[in-house]
Motif scaffolding. Structure first.
Motif, PDB file in Angstrom:
ATOM      1  N   ALA A 151      -3.627   5.511   6.335  1.00  0.00           N
ATOM      2  CA  ALA A 151      -3.311   4.091   6.176  1.00  0.00           C
ATOM      3  C   ALA A 151      -4.380   3.219   6.843  1.00  0.00           C
ATOM      4  O   ALA A 151      -4.784   2.179   6.309  1.00  0.00           O
ATOM      5  N   ARG A 152      -4.849   3.675   8.004  1.00  0.00           N
ATOM      6  CA  ARG A 152      -5.914   2.938   8.689  1.00  0.00           C
ATOM      7  C   ARG A 152      -7.220   3.024   7.897  1.00  0.00           C
ATOM      8  O   ARG A 152      -7.964   2.045   7.781  1.00  0.00           O
TER       9      ARG A 152
ATOM     10  N   ASP B 228      -1.349   3.957  -4.497  1.00  0.00           N
ATOM     11  CA  ASP B 228      -2.610   3.241  -4.314  1.00  0.00           C
ATOM     12  C   ASP B 228      -3.745   4.166  -3.918  1.00  0.00           C
ATOM     13  O   ASP B 228      -4.919   3.833  -4.118  1.00  0.00           O
TER      14      ASP B 228
ATOM     15  N   GLU C  62      -0.518   8.597   8.356  1.00  0.00           N
ATOM     16  CA  GLU C  62      -0.696   7.521   9.331  1.00  0.00           C
ATOM     17  C   GLU C  62      -2.172   7.183   9.519  1.00  0.00           C
ATOM     18  O   GLU C  62      -2.558   6.003   9.563  1.00  0.00           O
TER      19      GLU C  62
ATOM     20  N   GLU D  57      -7.188   0.661   4.910  1.00  0.00           N
ATOM     21  CA  GLU D  57      -7.458  -0.734   5.282  1.00  0.00           C
ATOM     22  C   GLU D  57      -8.948  -0.992   5.444  1.00  0.00           C
ATOM     23  O   GLU D  57      -9.433  -2.087   5.169  1.00  0.00           O
TER      24      GLU D  57
ATOM     25  N   HIS E 123       3.986   7.260   2.323  1.00  0.00           N
ATOM     26  CA  HIS E 123       4.070   6.095   3.205  1.00  0.00           C
ATOM     27  C   HIS E 123       3.894   4.819   2.387  1.00  0.00           C
ATOM     28  O   HIS E 123       3.046   4.768   1.490  1.00  0.00           O
ATOM     29  N   GLU E 124       4.665   3.815   2.731  1.00  0.00           N
ATOM     30  CA  GLU E 124       4.470   2.481   2.166  1.00  0.00           C
ATOM     31  C   GLU E 124       4.182   1.528   3.315  1.00  0.00           C
ATOM     32  O   GLU E 124       5.023   1.343   4.203  1.00  0.00           O
ATOM     33  N   ASN E 125       2.987   0.945   3.308  1.00  0.00           N
ATOM     34  CA  ASN E 125       2.574   0.040   4.389  1.00  0.00           C
ATOM     35  C   ASN E 125       2.794   0.680   5.754  1.00  0.00           C
ATOM     36  O   ASN E 125       3.368   0.081   6.676  1.00  0.00           O
ATOM     37  N   SER E 126       2.357   1.945   5.878  1.00  0.00           N
ATOM     38  CA  SER E 126       2.420   2.724   7.115  1.00  0.00           C
ATOM     39  C   SER E 126       3.822   3.186   7.503  1.00  0.00           C
ATOM     40  O   SER E 126       3.994   3.836   8.539  1.00  0.00           O
TER      41      SER E 126
ATOM     42  N   MET F 213       0.851  -1.195   0.000  1.00  0.00           N
ATOM     43  CA  MET F 213       0.000   0.000   0.000  1.00  0.00           C
ATOM     44  C   MET F 213       0.887   1.245   0.000  1.00  0.00           C
ATOM     45  O   MET F 213       1.648   1.466   0.934  1.00  0.00           O
TER      46      MET F 213
END
Length: 231
Positions: free
Chosen positions: A196-197, A58, A193, A200, A18-21, A1
């Motif tokens: 990212a949540r 993404d 940050e 998901e 950010h990549e994967n948070s 992500m």
């Protein structure tokens, strides 16, 4: 992500990748002369320096407000443009919620009150607990000696952001009012940050209809009569 985040809530602009948070790159520009062209340059540079292209993203995340009317419009318009051009989803994050995230690990047990300066004695503010949950929702507040007294009677509150100076003049002597010495500005890092949540959980905005969270109507400055003599 892979997420690109944008914050233009107040003077200047901030971007982060950010990549994967995990934070890969971030840039901040603190100037009154921020513009969409400057923001575009920062976004492209951050993504490139992180080792990716815009097509690799993404999603695009943006601070939705509250904040500067013009600043929010620039940020949201830029985010929408990227989403349309790249066919990517858009995530919108409350500016004050992201500001609170910057400090919640430094003040365990305290309430957090990020503030953004508005006109005269008015601020945009919200109150959060140390796990970043809302205690008081986002609102425009005209500060006076009675502001926040009920909460201050029970808990220590950290007031911060560019609107906190107004609060400090009124509440600076209260034993439960805390004012950090370091300036805390909105940042695309914590926008990312929280985004990212949201990603998901698939919390995306309708790009076509989304509008910034202005909180109140824009008011143009009062008209001033010209000092030039009449012809």
């Amino acid at each position: 992500m892979l997420l690109l985040s944008i914050d233009t809530s107040i003077r200047g602009c901030s971007v982060a990748v950010h990549e994967n948070s995990v934070l890969l790159a971030s840039y901040d520009l603190h100037t009154d002369r921020s513009s969409s062209s400057m923001l575009t340059t920062l976004m492209e540079s951050a993504v490139a320096h992180a080792g990716f292209t815009l097509n690799d993203l993404d999603a695009i995340a943006v601070a939705k407000g509250p904040g500067s009317y013009t600043g929010l419009r620039v940020g949201v318009s830029s985010a929408k443009g990227l989403c349309y051009a790249l066919d990517k989803p858009m995530i919108a994050i409350n500016t004050l919620e992201a500001m609170a995230l910057q400090l919640n690990s430094f003040y365990p047990g305290h309430l957090l009150c990020p503030m953004i300066d508005a006109r005269r004695m008015e601020v945009y503010a919200a109150v959060f607990d140390s796990t970043n949950n809302f205690v008081q929702e986002t609102q425009a507040i005209i500060m006076d000696e009675n502001s926040f007294q009920e909460l201050l009677s029970e808990r220590k509150i950290v007031f911060f952001g560019d609107g906190a100076a107004k609060c400090q003049k009124l509440l600076g002597n209260h034993p439960n009012a805390v004012f950090p010495r370091r300036e805390i500005r909105p940042s695309a890092i914590t926008i990312g940050e929280l985004a990212a949540r949201a990603f998901e959980n698939q919390h995306f905005e309708d790009v076509a209809t989304f509008e910034p969270y202005y909180l109140k109507d824009f008011m143009s400055p009062p008209f001033k009569k010209s000092s030039l003599p009449a012809l």
